[in-house]
Design a protein around this motif. Structure first.
Motif, PDB file in Angstrom:
ATOM      1  N   ARG A  33       0.827  -1.200   0.000  1.00 45.59           N
ATOM      2  CA  ARG A  33       0.000   0.000   0.000  1.00 45.59           C
ATOM      3  C   ARG A  33       0.869   1.261   0.000  1.00 45.59           C
ATOM      4  NH1 ARG A  33      -4.021   0.661   4.649  1.00 45.59           N
ATOM      5  NH2 ARG A  33      -2.250  -0.057   5.867  1.00 45.59           N
ATOM      6  N   GLY A  34       0.498   2.216  -0.827  1.00 43.92           N
ATOM      7  CA  GLY A  34       1.200   3.490  -0.869  1.00 43.92           C
ATOM      8  C   GLY A  34       2.385   3.536  -1.804  1.00 43.92           C
ATOM      9  N   ARG A  36       3.594   6.771  -4.279  1.00 45.89           N
ATOM     10  CA  ARG A  36       4.897   7.372  -3.997  1.00 45.89           C
ATOM     11  C   ARG A  36       5.789   7.348  -5.234  1.00 45.89           C
ATOM     12  NH1 ARG A  36       6.077   4.227  -0.374  1.00 45.89           N
ATOM     13  NH2 ARG A  36       7.565   2.841  -1.397  1.00 45.89           N
ATOM     14  N   VAL A  51      -3.604   2.829  -2.334  1.00 44.13           N
ATOM     15  CA  VAL A  51      -3.297   3.300  -0.977  1.00 44.13           C
ATOM     16  C   VAL A  51      -4.170   2.613   0.059  1.00 44.13           C
ATOM     17  CG1 VAL A  51      -2.539   5.550  -1.835  1.00 44.13           C
ATOM     18  CG2 VAL A  51      -4.882   5.294  -1.007  1.00 44.13           C
ATOM     19  N   LEU A  52      -5.193   1.883  -0.405  1.00 45.67           N
ATOM     20  CA  LEU A  52      -6.085   1.177   0.516  1.00 45.67           C
ATOM     21  C   LEU A  52      -5.733  -0.291   0.676  1.00 45.67           C
ATOM     22  CD1 LEU A  52      -9.579   2.640  -0.473  1.00 45.67           C
ATOM     23  CD2 LEU A  52      -8.068   3.360   1.391  1.00 45.67           C
ATOM     24  N   ALA A  75      -6.275  10.202  -3.316  1.00 43.84           N
ATOM     25  CA  ALA A  75      -5.542   9.098  -2.690  1.00 43.84           C
ATOM     26  C   ALA A  75      -5.006   9.517  -1.322  1.00 43.84           C
ATOM     27  CB  ALA A  75      -4.384   8.666  -3.602  1.00 43.84           C
ATOM     28  N   ASP A  76      -4.468  10.745  -1.208  1.00 46.20           N
ATOM     29  CA  ASP A  76      -3.970  11.216   0.073  1.00 46.20           C
ATOM     30  C   ASP A  76      -5.077  11.267   1.119  1.00 46.20           C
ATOM     31  OD1 ASP A  76      -1.358  11.538  -0.837  1.00 46.20           O
ATOM     32  OD2 ASP A  76      -1.651  13.638  -1.378  1.00 46.20           O
ATOM     33  N   ALA A  78      -5.995   7.751   2.226  1.00 46.97           N
ATOM     34  CA  ALA A  78      -4.945   7.183   3.084  1.00 46.97           C
ATOM     35  C   ALA A  78      -5.047   7.752   4.495  1.00 46.97           C
ATOM     36  CB  ALA A  78      -3.573   7.477   2.485  1.00 46.97           C
ATOM     37  N   GLN A  79      -5.345   9.037   4.595  1.00 50.90           N
ATOM     38  CA  GLN A  79      -5.459   9.661   5.908  1.00 50.90           C
ATOM     39  C   GLN A  79      -6.703   9.185   6.644  1.00 50.90           C
ATOM     40  OE1 GLN A  79      -5.420  13.942   5.765  1.00 50.90           O
ATOM     41  NE2 GLN A  79      -5.298  14.167   7.981  1.00 50.90           N
ATOM     42  N   CYS A 128      -8.366   6.409   6.225  1.00 49.09           N
ATOM     43  CA  CYS A 128      -8.388   4.961   6.509  1.00 49.09           C
ATOM     44  C   CYS A 128      -7.152   4.489   7.284  1.00 49.09           C
ATOM     45  CB  CYS A 128      -8.491   4.189   5.195  1.00 49.09           C
ATOM     46  SG  CYS A 128     -10.010   4.579   4.272  1.00 49.09           S
TER      47      CYS A 128
END
Length: 247
Positions: free
Chosen positions: A144-145, A149, A195-196, A239-240, A243-244, A246
């Protein structure tokens, strides 16, 4: 009852001529025991050209609606999908042997992943098949992520090709399907998904990505830098935020 893979294709009149080859590549696929596919082809418009170009096959579910762009067309088709897995498939591309079986196998073997992508080969107008212009990653898990990135760090060049993605239905639905963008709607789904949930990259090529003058990625609205930057900002911001929210 067989398990179902739903393959979703957005099409419009200029791409209708490619649907025969897309179907031939799909119908040649061999799926694991206990699996079947359905092909949801959604015309972005109401000309009837797309439905007329499709063969008679009960596994094909064609529909049309007023124009809204490919992202809207794909998401409208998603509302009709019955499968537990959702596969992205462009109208002008061709699947390579074993593509669907490899997606299903990895998502079955690895319950912790939410999506897969794989290598593509470019199909040039003269019929030549060449490797994608970018270097592919090694086969394996994508944490994830990582995709977001790498996208940022490499001047917004994606490390994997979103056109090949296959995703669990619950993840696709939770994200609202494809983003309603003028183009890059598949990136708009893949990046937030990445990201999830962890993903998996399959190094075996799964698709012939057709290059031709009518394709979306060579149109002015796709390559215009101002519009491109707006798409990137929106996709990355979404996406950011996910991510924050979740964690």
């Amino acid at each position: 009852m067989p398990r179902t893979l739903s393959i979703i294709t957005a099409a419009h009149a200029p791409s209708a001529s490619y649907l025969k080859e897309a179907y031939e590549s799909l119908s040649a696929q061999e799926l694991p025991d206990g699996w079947q596919w359905e092909w949801l082809v959604q015309e972005d418009g109401e000309t009837g050209t797309v439905a007329a170009a499709l063969p008679a096959d009960e596994r094909i579910k064609a529909a049309s609606a007023r124009p809204g762009g490919p992202g809207v067309a794909r998401t409208v088709a998603l509302s009709r999908a019955t499968g537990e897995l959702i596969k992205n498939f462009d109208a002008d591309d061709k699947l390579l042997p074993g593509a669907l079986a490899r997606d299903i196998k990895k998502l079955d073997e690895l319950p912790e992943i939410g999506w897969t992508t794989s290598r593509v080969l470019d199909l040039l107008p003269n019929g030549e098949v060449v490797s994608w212009e970018h270097e592919d990653p090694a086969e394996g898990l994508i944490p994830r992520g990582q995709t977001l990135r790498e996208w940022r760090e490499n001047a917004w060049r994606l490390p994997i090709h979103p056109v090949t993605m296959c995703m669990r239905r619950d993840l696709c639905i939770a994200l609202g399907g494809w983003m309603a963008l003028t183009s890059a709607e598949d990136t708009g789904l893949l990046i937030p998904a990445s990201v999830l949930r962890d993903g998996y990259f399959i190094h075996e090529p799964s698709m012939l990505y057709r290059k031709h003058p009518e394709q979306v990625t060579v149109q002015q609205y796709h390559v215009d830098e101002i519009e491109r930057e707006r798409r990137r900002l929106l996709i990355a911001s979404r996406a950011d935020a996910l991510a924050q929210l979740c964690g």
